[in-house]
Design a protein around this motif. Structure first.
Motif, short mmCIF file in Angstrom:
data_model
loop_
_atom_site.label_atom_id
_atom_site.label_comp_id
_atom_site.label_asym_id
_atom_site.label_seq_id
_atom_site.Cartn_x
_atom_site.Cartn_y
_atom_site.Cartn_z
N VAL A 71 0.86 -1.19 0.00
CA VAL A 71 0.00 0.00 0.00
C VAL A 71 0.90 1.24 0.00
CG1 VAL A 71 -1.86 1.24 1.18
CG2 VAL A 71 -1.70 -1.27 1.37
N PRO A 72 1.05 1.93 -1.13
CA PRO A 72 1.83 3.16 -1.12
C PRO A 72 1.03 4.27 -0.42
CG PRO A 72 1.53 2.27 -3.35
CD PRO A 72 0.55 1.60 -2.46
N VAL A 73 1.68 4.98 0.50
CA VAL A 73 1.00 6.03 1.27
C VAL A 73 1.59 7.38 0.92
CG1 VAL A 73 0.46 6.89 3.58
CG2 VAL A 73 0.56 4.41 3.15
N ASN A 74 0.73 8.30 0.58
CA ASN A 74 1.12 9.66 0.22
C ASN A 74 1.58 10.40 1.47
OD1 ASN A 74 1.33 12.32 -0.58
ND2 ASN A 74 -0.77 12.50 -1.31
N PRO A 75 2.85 10.82 1.52
CA PRO A 75 3.34 11.51 2.72
C PRO A 75 2.65 12.85 2.98
CG PRO A 75 5.17 10.69 1.40
CD PRO A 75 3.93 10.56 0.56
N ARG A 76 1.93 13.38 2.00
CA ARG A 76 1.26 14.66 2.19
C ARG A 76 -0.21 14.49 2.58
NH1 ARG A 76 2.77 18.79 -2.56
NH2 ARG A 76 1.66 20.14 -1.09
N PRO A 144 -3.12 -10.03 -5.55
CA PRO A 144 -2.96 -8.58 -5.38
C PRO A 144 -1.48 -8.19 -5.38
CG PRO A 144 -4.48 -9.48 -3.74
CD PRO A 144 -3.81 -10.65 -4.40
N ALA A 145 -1.18 -7.12 -6.10
CA ALA A 145 0.18 -6.59 -6.11
C ALA A 145 0.25 -5.27 -5.35
CB ALA A 145 0.65 -6.38 -7.56
N LEU A 146 -0.64 -4.36 -5.68
CA LEU A 146 -0.68 -3.05 -5.05
C LEU A 146 -2.11 -2.71 -4.67
CD1 LEU A 146 1.59 -1.17 -7.61
CD2 LEU A 146 2.18 -1.49 -5.21
N ILE A 147 -2.25 -1.95 -3.60
CA ILE A 147 -3.54 -1.37 -3.24
C ILE A 147 -3.32 0.14 -3.24
CG2 ILE A 147 -5.36 -1.20 -1.51
CD1 ILE A 147 -4.44 -4.00 -0.53
N VAL A 148 -3.85 0.80 -4.26
CA VAL A 148 -3.63 2.23 -4.45
C VAL A 148 -4.92 2.97 -4.13
CG1 VAL A 148 -2.91 4.02 -6.06
CG2 VAL A 148 -1.89 1.74 -6.19
N TYR A 149 -4.82 3.93 -3.25
CA TYR A 149 -6.02 4.65 -2.83
C TYR A 149 -6.34 5.81 -3.77
CZ TYR A 149 -6.87 1.89 1.26
OH TYR A 149 -7.19 0.84 2.07
N PHE A 193 3.48 7.50 -5.04
CA PHE A 193 2.36 6.86 -4.36
C PHE A 193 1.18 6.60 -5.29
CE2 PHE A 193 2.32 11.44 -3.55
CZ PHE A 193 1.11 11.80 -4.11
N HIS A 194 1.38 6.82 -6.59
CA HIS A 194 0.27 6.62 -7.52
C HIS A 194 0.75 5.90 -8.78
CE1 HIS A 194 1.89 9.78 -10.00
NE2 HIS A 194 1.80 10.64 -9.03
N VAL A 195 -0.20 5.64 -9.67
CA VAL A 195 0.04 4.82 -10.85
C VAL A 195 1.11 5.41 -11.75
CG1 VAL A 195 -1.04 4.08 -13.02
CG2 VAL A 195 -2.22 3.70 -10.84
N HIS A 196 1.01 6.70 -12.07
CA HIS A 196 1.92 7.30 -13.04
C HIS A 196 3.37 7.26 -12.55
CE1 HIS A 196 2.50 10.94 -16.01
NE2 HIS A 196 3.34 9.97 -16.22
N GLY A 197 3.61 7.75 -11.34
CA GLY A 197 4.97 7.85 -10.87
C GLY A 197 5.58 6.53 -10.47
N LEU A 198 4.80 5.65 -9.85
CA LEU A 198 5.34 4.40 -9.34
C LEU A 198 5.29 3.27 -10.35
CD1 LEU A 198 6.48 2.70 -7.03
CD2 LEU A 198 4.14 2.34 -6.22
N ILE A 199 4.10 2.97 -10.87
CA ILE A 199 3.97 1.80 -11.75
C ILE A 199 4.62 2.08 -13.10
CG2 ILE A 199 2.36 0.25 -12.90
CD1 ILE A 199 0.49 0.58 -10.55
N TYR A 291 -3.93 7.87 -21.50
CA TYR A 291 -5.08 8.00 -20.62
C TYR A 291 -5.23 6.76 -19.77
CZ TYR A 291 -10.03 7.36 -19.41
OH TYR A 291 -11.20 7.08 -18.76
N GLY A 292 -5.31 6.98 -18.48
CA GLY A 292 -5.52 5.88 -17.56
C GLY A 292 -6.08 6.40 -16.26
N MET A 293 -6.27 5.51 -15.31
CA MET A 293 -6.74 5.87 -13.99
C MET A 293 -6.34 4.77 -13.02
SD MET A 293 -10.78 5.53 -14.93
CE MET A 293 -11.31 6.37 -13.45
N THR A 294 -6.50 5.03 -11.74
CA THR A 294 -6.06 4.07 -10.73
C THR A 294 -6.66 2.69 -10.97
OG1 THR A 294 -5.83 5.85 -9.11
CG2 THR A 294 -5.93 3.61 -8.26
N GLU A 295 -7.97 2.65 -11.23
CA GLU A 295 -8.66 1.36 -11.33
C GLU A 295 -8.35 0.59 -12.60
OE1 GLU A 295 -11.42 4.12 -8.95
OE2 GLU A 295 -10.00 4.28 -10.60
N THR A 296 -7.86 1.26 -13.63
CA THR A 296 -7.67 0.61 -14.92
C THR A 296 -6.21 0.60 -15.38
OG1 THR A 296 -7.94 2.60 -16.26
CG2 THR A 296 -9.95 1.44 -15.61
N LEU A 297 -5.32 1.24 -14.63
CA LEU A 297 -3.99 1.53 -15.15
C LEU A 297 -4.14 2.21 -16.52
CD1 LEU A 297 -1.88 -1.48 -13.83
CD2 LEU A 297 -2.56 0.65 -12.72
#
Length: 490
Positions: A71-76, A144-149, A193-199, A291-297
């Protein structure tokens, strides 16, 4: 299924990760992540305090090697949001860089420091050489690999459970679309902590066997330095490319560096057409949007060998099915460049569920298609043009369905406009009237309401002109630079 990271299993000596003066080859990453993976084996789920650091990247790779969901957690994130994420995901362990002070919501959990400085592994232990990435059994593709909020704009953030097949299918489809190989060196400065930067930004280069340099913080000098020193690709969000476009006129070294890049990619929000044009004019390179989003990559992209058409997000990626549906749920079969519909997708790139939210999971799908909530138009050749979110960017005015995005692009072409957002608000005659929120290029002499309305009417249909213009010093944006339209009100 092939391993997530073949180059780690092969112990390649090529560079893998660089954060400032901290760097690892694929073989060194295999050792460091392999040592940590053995420590993580058997954990139910781990959280990671996702700072833009080498430790974050190693921690995520180690969890994936061990088959432990991370679970990547956003420090902000704020305290309430952090408490919700900790309670909802229930991690059994928190990974963090040494010396980091964790907030109360995470500090109460068992912690493991990820220290990958020279000669050390995890918690100060020396890494065990030859810790092969392939020594760990490959979990099921559905594991499951990642749980991204998600951002939580309509309630508490939801944890999108991303299976391993979603990661591999998306990254391999992007390799096909972008001709991405082990020879590519990526530079980016996105959060992890999100799809673009991490995955895409970290796991993508590692899967290809290439390398990534993370700048820590975005600045145009860092971009120019890395692209002039062998980097071939740049990932960014529109705010970054806007700053690049603003700097190009006075920075010939930046223009030269961008001109030498193989691929410039923008995502997470639409890149204004006028920034596309300024970058292309100064560098000869065109920015590719996806074009993508958390739920669809990732769902679509302009291909590296395709037409880099400004204002579009390209065509569906390999393996992704995409359709537009009207308000009744019927599929729009005609690609006419005019009909607006909601994007729905299905394919191996999709998440499996919202954690602990079977109701939300069920509501997100219809007959196996994921409802994105994004509104778009398809051109005759299949290119997708997103016009906004269904909830905030579809304006029904005078019997017309109007996408806010196309109006925003036209407004941004006006020399007197620095930033623009378009919303709808109730109107007794039209149903909704179009409102333009403008940050003037020259606050002391902003363009008039009539001037902007005439400008839009001259480029689009007259019914798409703004009926009201409101002037701001700045538009409200989130950490990714996306405009928060719900914060705009009269």
């Amino acid at each position: 299924m092939s391993p997530l990271f073949p180059a780690l299993a092969a112990r390649s000596q090529r560079p893998a990760l660089r954060f400032g003066d901290r760097a690892l080859t694929h073989a060194e990453l295999a050792d460091a992540a392999g040592s940590l993976a053995r420590r993580l084996a058997g954990e139910q789920r781990v959280a990671i305090w996702a700072t833009p650091t080498l430790g974050t990247a190693v921690g995520v790779v180690a969890a994936l090697l061990a088959g432990v969901p991370v679970v990547p957690v956003n420090p902000r994130s704020g305290e309430r949001e952090l408490a919700h994420i900790a309670r909802d995901s229930a991690p059994t362990l928190v990974l963090a860089e040494p010396g980091v002070t964790l907030p109360p919501a995470l500090a109460a959990l068992p912690r493991l420091d990820v220290d990958v400085d020279a000669g050390t592994g995890v918690d100060g232990e020396a890494p065990e050489a030859g810790s092969p990435a392939g020594a760990f059994p490959e979990p099921s593709p559905e594991a499951p690999a990642l749980i991204v909020y998600t951002s939580g704009t309509t309630g508490p953030p939801k944890g999108a459970v991303l299976p391993r097949r979603a990661l591999t299918s998306t990254l391999d489809a992007l390799a096909d679309a972008w001709q991405w190989t082990a020879d590519d060196v990526l530079v980016h400065a996105l959060p992890l902590f999100h799809v673009h930067g991490l995955i895409l930004g970290i796991l993508g280069p590692l899967r290809r066997g290439g390398s990534v340099t993370h700048l820590g913080r975005f600045d145009t000098a860092g971009v120019a330095r890395e692209l002039s020193s062998g980097a071939t690709m740049l990932f960014g969000v529109p705010t970054m490319y806007h700053r690049i476009a603003e700097a190009l006129a006075d920075d010939p070294a930046l223009a030269e560096a961008l001109a030498g890049a193989r691929l410039l990619v923008s995502g997470s929000a639409a890149l204004p057409v006028h920034d596309h044009r300024r970058i292309a004019a100064a560098t000869g390179r065109r920015v590719v949007e996806r074009y993508g989003m958390t739920e669809t990559l990732m769902n679509t992209s302009v291909r590296a060998d395709g037409e880099p058409r400004a204002g579009t997000v390209g065509v569906p990626l390999h393996g992704v099915e995409l359709r537009l549906v009207d308000e009744s749920g019927a599929a729009i079969e005609t690609y006419d460049g005019e009909s607006v519909g909601e994007i729905q997708v299905r394919g191996p790139n999709l998440f499996t569920e919202y954690l602990n939210r079977p109701d939300a999971t069920e509501a997100a799908f219809t007959d196996g298609w994921f409802r994105t909530g994004d509104m778009a138009i398809r051109d005759p050749d299949g290119y997708v043009r997103i016009v906004g979110r269904k909830a905030t960017d579809l304006i029904k005015s005078g019997g017309y369905k109007i996408g806010a995005g196309e109006i925003e692009n036209v407004l941004l072409e006006h020399s007197g406009v620095r930033e623009a957002a378009v919303t709808g608000e109730p109107d007794p005659d039209l149903g909704e009237r179009i409102v333009a929120w403008i940050v003037p290029a020259r606050p002391e002499a902003p363009p008039t309401e009539k001037e902007l309305a005439d400008h839009v009417a001259g480029q689009l249909a007259a019914h798409k002109r703004p009926r009201t213009v409101r002037y701001l010093d700045a538009l409200p944006r989130n950490d990714m630079g996306k405009i928060m339209k719900r914060a705009l009100h009269g």
